[in-house]
Design a protein around this motif. Structure first.
Motif, PDB file in Angstrom:
ATOM      1  N   GLY A 178      -3.203   2.327   6.893  1.00  0.00           N
ATOM      2  CA  GLY A 178      -2.729   0.955   6.757  1.00  0.00           C
ATOM      3  C   GLY A 178      -1.476   0.710   7.572  1.00  0.00           C
ATOM      4  O   GLY A 178      -1.159   1.443   8.505  1.00  0.00           O
ATOM      5  N   LYS A 179      -0.765  -0.333   7.188  1.00  0.00           N
ATOM      6  CA  LYS A 179       0.472  -0.687   7.895  1.00  0.00           C
ATOM      7  C   LYS A 179       1.549   0.346   7.577  1.00  0.00           C
ATOM      8  O   LYS A 179       1.689   0.787   6.434  1.00  0.00           O
ATOM      9  CB  LYS A 179       0.961  -2.063   7.451  1.00  0.00           C
ATOM     10  N   LYS A 180       2.304   0.696   8.576  1.00  0.00           N
ATOM     11  CA  LYS A 180       3.359   1.706   8.405  1.00  0.00           C
ATOM     12  C   LYS A 180       4.399   1.258   7.359  1.00  0.00           C
ATOM     13  O   LYS A 180       4.944   2.073   6.638  1.00  0.00           O
ATOM     14  CB  LYS A 180       4.022   1.992   9.750  1.00  0.00           C
ATOM     15  N   TYR A 205      -0.204   8.486  11.643  1.00  0.00           N
ATOM     16  CA  TYR A 205      -0.413   7.128  11.137  1.00  0.00           C
ATOM     17  C   TYR A 205      -1.729   6.591  11.690  1.00  0.00           C
ATOM     18  O   TYR A 205      -2.065   6.816  12.851  1.00  0.00           O
ATOM     19  CB  TYR A 205       0.755   6.220  11.530  1.00  0.00           C
ATOM     20  N   HIS A 206      -2.475   5.894  10.836  1.00  0.00           N
ATOM     21  CA  HIS A 206      -3.778   5.342  11.220  1.00  0.00           C
ATOM     22  C   HIS A 206      -3.864   3.925  10.657  1.00  0.00           C
ATOM     23  O   HIS A 206      -3.833   3.738   9.439  1.00  0.00           O
ATOM     24  CB  HIS A 206      -4.898   6.225  10.661  1.00  0.00           C
ATOM     25  N   ALA A 207      -3.974   2.947  11.553  1.00  0.00           N
ATOM     26  CA  ALA A 207      -3.936   1.540  11.128  1.00  0.00           C
ATOM     27  C   ALA A 207      -5.237   1.072  10.475  1.00  0.00           C
ATOM     28  O   ALA A 207      -5.213   0.278   9.552  1.00  0.00           O
ATOM     29  CB  ALA A 207      -3.610   0.655  12.321  1.00  0.00           C
ATOM     30  N   ASP A 236      -1.649   1.161  -2.741  1.00  0.00           N
ATOM     31  CA  ASP A 236      -2.543   0.246  -3.452  1.00  0.00           C
ATOM     32  C   ASP A 236      -1.650  -0.781  -4.135  1.00  0.00           C
ATOM     33  O   ASP A 236      -1.149  -0.551  -5.239  1.00  0.00           O
ATOM     34  CB  ASP A 236      -3.385   1.021  -4.474  1.00  0.00           C
ATOM     35  N   GLU A 237      -1.433  -1.893  -3.453  1.00  0.00           N
ATOM     36  CA  GLU A 237      -0.498  -2.908  -3.947  1.00  0.00           C
ATOM     37  C   GLU A 237      -0.999  -3.584  -5.224  1.00  0.00           C
ATOM     38  O   GLU A 237      -0.201  -3.997  -6.052  1.00  0.00           O
ATOM     39  CB  GLU A 237      -0.215  -3.948  -2.857  1.00  0.00           C
ATOM     40  N   ALA A 286       0.616   1.359  -6.850  1.00  0.00           N
ATOM     41  CA  ALA A 286       0.456   2.822  -6.832  1.00  0.00           C
ATOM     42  C   ALA A 286       0.179   3.300  -5.405  1.00  0.00           C
ATOM     43  O   ALA A 286      -0.024   2.506  -4.491  1.00  0.00           O
ATOM     44  CB  ALA A 286      -0.707   3.228  -7.736  1.00  0.00           C
ATOM     45  N   PHE A 287       0.199   4.610  -5.247  1.00  0.00           N
ATOM     46  CA  PHE A 287      -0.224   5.259  -4.009  1.00  0.00           C
ATOM     47  C   PHE A 287      -1.496   6.043  -4.291  1.00  0.00           C
ATOM     48  O   PHE A 287      -1.667   6.577  -5.380  1.00  0.00           O
ATOM     49  CB  PHE A 287       0.843   6.230  -3.481  1.00  0.00           C
ATOM     50  N   GLU A 288      -2.368   6.106  -3.300  1.00  0.00           N
ATOM     51  CA  GLU A 288      -3.583   6.906  -3.412  1.00  0.00           C
ATOM     52  C   GLU A 288      -3.477   8.049  -2.412  1.00  0.00           C
ATOM     53  O   GLU A 288      -2.999   7.866  -1.296  1.00  0.00           O
ATOM     54  CB  GLU A 288      -4.820   6.081  -3.081  1.00  0.00           C
ATOM     55  N   ALA A 289      -3.942   9.213  -2.824  1.00  0.00           N
ATOM     56  CA  ALA A 289      -4.008  10.366  -1.924  1.00  0.00           C
ATOM     57  C   ALA A 289      -5.401  10.973  -2.067  1.00  0.00           C
ATOM     58  O   ALA A 289      -5.894  11.160  -3.178  1.00  0.00           O
ATOM     59  CB  ALA A 289      -2.940  11.386  -2.285  1.00  0.00           C
TER      60      ALA A 289
END
Length: 135
Positions: A40-42, A69-71, A96-97, A101-104
């Motif tokens: 996603g966006k940096k 980083y991968h857009a 994940d807005e 949260a963040f996903e890994a």
């Protein structure tokens, strides 16, 4: 009868123990290359999050992570490219807005298969804490 056998065993064990030699040698292994790919966006993932994950993975000298980083969205061709670049594992991190949260997700790049995935809620205000939770 069992007392005689026990006595024979006690007498025989010290004789055998003198003949046993044990050699121990340390082996060193090259750290496994891991790609830490922020999707996603940096701006969506603070720099301190992947940097903390990288530091945590380097701590035991088992892994050699590199932040990328991968857009766009993730495709199988991306896993193939990472594998060709020498990364046997890849950890994809995204924000994940909707769920705050963040996903890994951890992938085996050679088999092109997901190993594990999890979500970490953004608890607290420190990105470093979120990075430790992801690692």
């Amino acid at each position: 009868m069992s007392k005689k056998i026990g006595l024979l065993v006690l007498l025989f064990v010290p004789v055998c123990a003198d003949q046993v030699k044990v050699q121990v040698g340390a082996q060193s292994h090259k750290p496994t290359s891991i790609a830490l790919v922020v999707l996603g966006k940096k701006e969506d993932v603070p720099d301190q999050v992947p940097q903390t994950v990288q530091t945590d993975l380097q701590f035991t000298d088992q892994f050699e992570p590199k932040i990328l980083y991968h857009a766009g969205a993730l495709a199988k061709s991306d896993l193939k490219k990472l594998s060709e670049q020498g990364f046997s594992l890849a950890v994809f991190i995204n924000a994940d807005e909707k769920e705050n949260a963040f996903e890994a997700r951890v992938y085996n790049t050679r088999k092109m298969k997901m190993i594990k995935g999890h979500k970490v809620p953004k608890k607290g205000t420190l990105p470093r804490g979120w990075g430790h939770a992801l690692a």
